[in-house]
Motif scaffolding. Sequence first.
Motif, PDB file in Angstrom:
ATOM      1  N   ASN A  80     -40.355 -54.289  37.803  1.00  0.00           N
ATOM      2  CA  ASN A  80     -39.055 -53.711  38.183  1.00  0.00           C
ATOM      3  C   ASN A  80     -39.195 -52.750  39.351  1.00  0.00           C
ATOM      4  O   ASN A  80     -38.399 -52.786  40.294  1.00  0.00           O
ATOM      5  N   TRP A  81     -40.196 -51.892  39.321  1.00  0.00           N
ATOM      6  CA  TRP A  81     -40.370 -50.913  40.395  1.00  0.00           C
ATOM      7  C   TRP A  81     -40.791 -51.585  41.699  1.00  0.00           C
ATOM      8  O   TRP A  81     -40.395 -51.134  42.774  1.00  0.00           O
ATOM      9  N   GLU A  82     -41.569 -52.642  41.617  1.00  0.00           N
ATOM     10  CA  GLU A  82     -41.980 -53.352  42.838  1.00  0.00           C
ATOM     11  C   GLU A  82     -40.793 -54.070  43.477  1.00  0.00           C
ATOM     12  O   GLU A  82     -40.780 -54.250  44.701  1.00  0.00           O
ATOM     13  N   ASP A 101     -54.505 -50.693  41.625  1.00  0.00           N
ATOM     14  CA  ASP A 101     -53.933 -50.509  42.958  1.00  0.00           C
ATOM     15  C   ASP A 101     -52.417 -50.697  42.954  1.00  0.00           C
ATOM     16  O   ASP A 101     -51.691 -49.939  43.593  1.00  0.00           O
ATOM     17  N   ARG A 102     -51.948 -51.710  42.227  1.00  0.00           N
ATOM     18  CA  ARG A 102     -50.495 -51.940  42.133  1.00  0.00           C
ATOM     19  C   ARG A 102     -49.792 -50.784  41.422  1.00  0.00           C
ATOM     20  O   ARG A 102     -48.739 -50.309  41.877  1.00  0.00           O
ATOM     21  N   PHE A 139     -49.422 -41.092  32.449  1.00  0.00           N
ATOM     22  CA  PHE A 139     -49.820 -39.706  32.165  1.00  0.00           C
ATOM     23  C   PHE A 139     -48.631 -38.884  31.667  1.00  0.00           C
ATOM     24  O   PHE A 139     -48.727 -38.198  30.658  1.00  0.00           O
ATOM     25  N   ARG A 140     -47.516 -38.947  32.370  1.00  0.00           N
ATOM     26  CA  ARG A 140     -46.358 -38.099  32.041  1.00  0.00           C
ATOM     27  C   ARG A 140     -45.808 -38.391  30.651  1.00  0.00           C
ATOM     28  O   ARG A 140     -45.371 -37.495  29.943  1.00  0.00           O
ATOM     29  N   HIS A 141     -45.814 -39.653  30.258  1.00  0.00           N
ATOM     30  CA  HIS A 141     -45.233 -40.039  28.968  1.00  0.00           C
ATOM     31  C   HIS A 141     -46.296 -40.405  27.930  1.00  0.00           C
ATOM     32  O   HIS A 141     -46.013 -41.108  26.959  1.00  0.00           O
ATOM     33  N   TYR A 142     -47.484 -39.886  28.133  1.00  0.00           N
ATOM     34  CA  TYR A 142     -48.599 -40.155  27.224  1.00  0.00           C
ATOM     35  C   TYR A 142     -48.234 -39.860  25.769  1.00  0.00           C
ATOM     36  O   TYR A 142     -48.534 -40.651  24.873  1.00  0.00           O
ATOM     37  N   GLN A 200     -47.118 -47.729  43.107  1.00  0.00           N
ATOM     38  CA  GLN A 200     -45.781 -47.433  42.587  1.00  0.00           C
ATOM     39  C   GLN A 200     -45.697 -46.055  41.923  1.00  0.00           C
ATOM     40  O   GLN A 200     -44.622 -45.623  41.522  1.00  0.00           O
ATOM     41  N   GLY A 201     -46.819 -45.389  41.804  1.00  0.00           N
ATOM     42  CA  GLY A 201     -46.841 -44.078  41.167  1.00  0.00           C
ATOM     43  C   GLY A 201     -46.774 -44.143  39.648  1.00  0.00           C
ATOM     44  O   GLY A 201     -46.513 -43.134  38.993  1.00  0.00           O
ATOM     45  N   LEU A 202     -47.020 -45.322  39.091  1.00  0.00           N
ATOM     46  CA  LEU A 202     -46.865 -45.489  37.649  1.00  0.00           C
ATOM     47  C   LEU A 202     -47.959 -44.830  36.824  1.00  0.00           C
ATOM     48  O   LEU A 202     -47.735 -44.500  35.657  1.00  0.00           O
TER      49      LEU A 202
END
Length: 73
Positions: free
Chosen positions: A69-71, A32-33, A45-48, A37-39
């Motif tokens: 950091n993103w939170e 959920d966290r 996934f994007r940097h798999y 944050q869209g991580l």
Amino acid sequence: MKKCIYNKIHFAVMAIEASAKKAGTTGKSMHDRLKAQGLIHKRLFRHYDQLHTQSLEWVVDDTLMTLNNWEQE
């Protein structure tokens, strides 16, 4: 194509569960966290292709550091 998607999902599940364990929380809470944050999509996934070549411990540390950091932003 399906195998690529399966590999990314499997990798993300492992990263989420291992991150949750290190953070002392549940997999659902960590999911959920990360989702908030869209991580999951923007990082796991994007940097798999780059991330899956690292150790699970490194991925967990990177995921938790990025999440914190993103939170804070």
